[in-house]
Design a protein around this motif. Structure first.
Motif, short mmCIF file in Angstrom:
data_model
loop_
_atom_site.label_atom_id
_atom_site.label_comp_id
_atom_site.label_asym_id
_atom_site.label_seq_id
_atom_site.Cartn_x
_atom_site.Cartn_y
_atom_site.Cartn_z
N TRP A 178 -4.14 -5.17 7.11
CA TRP A 178 -4.30 -3.88 6.33
C TRP A 178 -5.75 -3.24 6.90
O TRP A 178 -6.01 -2.08 6.92
CB TRP A 178 -4.70 -4.18 4.92
CG TRP A 178 -3.50 -4.81 4.27
CD1 TRP A 178 -3.17 -5.83 3.59
CD2 TRP A 178 -2.09 -3.64 4.23
NE1 TRP A 178 -1.90 -5.71 3.12
CE2 TRP A 178 -1.28 -4.52 3.42
CE3 TRP A 178 -1.85 -2.69 4.52
CZ2 TRP A 178 -0.15 -4.02 3.16
CZ3 TRP A 178 -0.72 -2.09 4.28
CH2 TRP A 178 0.23 -2.84 3.54
N ASP A 179 -6.49 -4.04 7.45
CA ASP A 179 -7.71 -3.50 8.23
C ASP A 179 -7.40 -2.72 9.44
O ASP A 179 -8.37 -1.60 9.72
CB ASP A 179 -8.95 -4.70 8.46
CG ASP A 179 -9.35 -5.35 7.41
OD1 ASP A 179 -9.40 -4.67 6.39
OD2 ASP A 179 -10.03 -6.27 7.71
N GLN B 186 -3.15 -15.32 4.71
CA GLN B 186 -4.09 -14.47 4.05
C GLN B 186 -4.94 -13.87 5.29
O GLN B 186 -5.44 -12.55 4.99
CB GLN B 186 -4.84 -15.47 3.27
CG GLN B 186 -4.44 -15.72 2.10
CD GLN B 186 -5.26 -16.64 1.06
OE1 GLN B 186 -6.35 -17.17 1.71
NE2 GLN B 186 -4.88 -17.10 -0.07
N LYS B 187 -5.46 -14.45 6.39
CA LYS B 187 -6.08 -13.70 7.24
C LYS B 187 -5.20 -12.76 8.05
O LYS B 187 -5.87 -11.86 8.44
CB LYS B 187 -6.60 -15.00 8.37
CG LYS B 187 -7.76 -15.94 7.95
CD LYS B 187 -8.27 -16.83 8.76
CE LYS B 187 -9.10 -17.73 8.22
NZ LYS B 187 -9.44 -18.66 9.52
N TYR C 91 0.85 -1.06 0.10
CA TYR C 91 -0.04 0.09 0.14
C TYR C 91 1.06 1.11 -0.04
O TYR C 91 2.00 1.34 0.71
CB TYR C 91 -0.87 0.21 1.38
CG TYR C 91 -2.10 -0.76 1.07
CD1 TYR C 91 -3.35 -0.26 1.77
CD2 TYR C 91 -2.25 -1.89 0.68
CE1 TYR C 91 -4.51 -0.80 1.76
CE2 TYR C 91 -3.50 -2.64 0.58
CZ TYR C 91 -4.64 -1.87 0.99
OH TYR C 91 -5.75 -2.60 1.07
N GLU D 200 -4.42 0.71 7.86
CA GLU D 200 -4.74 1.50 6.97
C GLU D 200 -5.33 2.47 7.58
O GLU D 200 -5.30 3.89 7.42
CB GLU D 200 -5.71 0.84 5.67
CG GLU D 200 -6.03 2.08 4.74
CD GLU D 200 -6.67 1.14 3.49
OE1 GLU D 200 -6.85 1.72 2.51
OE2 GLU D 200 -7.19 0.06 3.64
N GLU E 283 -3.78 -20.12 4.34
CA GLU E 283 -4.91 -19.42 5.01
C GLU E 283 -4.48 -18.60 6.21
O GLU E 283 -5.11 -17.63 6.26
CB GLU E 283 -5.75 -20.52 5.41
CG GLU E 283 -7.06 -20.11 6.27
CD GLU E 283 -8.04 -21.12 6.53
OE1 GLU E 283 -9.06 -21.02 7.37
OE2 GLU E 283 -7.67 -22.39 6.04
N GLU F 142 -2.87 -11.05 6.84
CA GLU F 142 -2.61 -9.82 6.17
C GLU F 142 -4.01 -9.14 6.01
O GLU F 142 -3.73 -7.80 5.94
CB GLU F 142 -2.22 -10.32 4.65
CG GLU F 142 -1.85 -9.18 3.83
CD GLU F 142 -1.38 -9.55 2.40
OE1 GLU F 142 -0.83 -8.58 1.59
OE2 GLU F 142 -1.09 -10.80 2.09
N GLN F 143 -4.71 -9.76 5.93
CA GLN F 143 -6.24 -8.77 5.89
C GLN F 143 -6.51 -8.08 6.99
O GLN F 143 -6.82 -6.86 6.94
CB GLN F 143 -7.48 -9.91 5.43
CG GLN F 143 -8.84 -9.04 5.53
CD GLN F 143 -8.87 -8.16 4.26
OE1 GLN F 143 -8.29 -8.52 3.08
NE2 GLN F 143 -9.25 -6.85 4.36
N GLU F 144 -6.27 -8.86 8.18
CA GLU F 144 -6.48 -8.08 9.64
C GLU F 144 -5.44 -6.93 9.87
O GLU F 144 -5.89 -5.97 10.07
CB GLU F 144 -6.13 -9.37 10.50
CG GLU F 144 -6.55 -8.66 12.02
CD GLU F 144 -6.51 -9.80 13.06
OE1 GLU F 144 -6.49 -9.50 14.20
OE2 GLU F 144 -6.35 -10.96 12.64
#
Length: 125
Positions: free
Chosen positions: A112-113, A105-106, A3, A116, A102, A108-110
């Motif tokens: 950025w959430d 992925q979880k 990002y 950001e 998995e 990384e999503q957490e």
């Protein structure tokens, strides 16, 4: 994934502090190396069954941009050969790789959430 936060008044130490807090809240051990306008944060966590997981975050500050790059330790050796490996009786290796994928992925999503909105909340230049 990377990002880029353009025209944000965020200095490198503030960004690193927030990133370290994110990982430490999830029981990761962190180590940071800083040089010029670049920092590398390595986060490690030991999980009971899965072993050690490693994540690397690269943060770069440029005059008008803060760049954060999330790099995880992926091992995709088995991916193209999944059916063959399962047929040969080594499906547990494929399962282990899928569980690791998995997990990353979880995470990384957490990541950025959480990161950001924090970085976006800093005032614009």
């Amino acid at each position: 994934m990377e990002y880029r936060f353009v025209d944000k008044n965020v200095d490198l130490p503030k960004a690193l502090e927030k990133i370290e807090q994110f990982f430490q809240a999830r029981n990761f051990k962190t180590r940071t190396e800083t040089a010029d306008n670049t920092a590398r944060l390595v986060a490690l966590v030991r999980l009971a069954k899965e072993g050690t997981r490693r994540v690397e975050i690269m943060v770069t500050q440029k005059p008008n941009c803060l760049s954060i790059n999330f790099v995880n330790e992926k091992n995709s050796f088995f991916s193209p050969m999944n059916p063959f490996i399962s047929y040969m009786g080594a499906g547990f290796l494929v399962k282990r790789e899928l569980e690791a994928s998995e997990f990353y992925q979880k995470l990384e999503q957490e990541f950025w959430d959480n990161i950001e909105p924090v970085v976006s909340a800093f005032p614009s230049k």
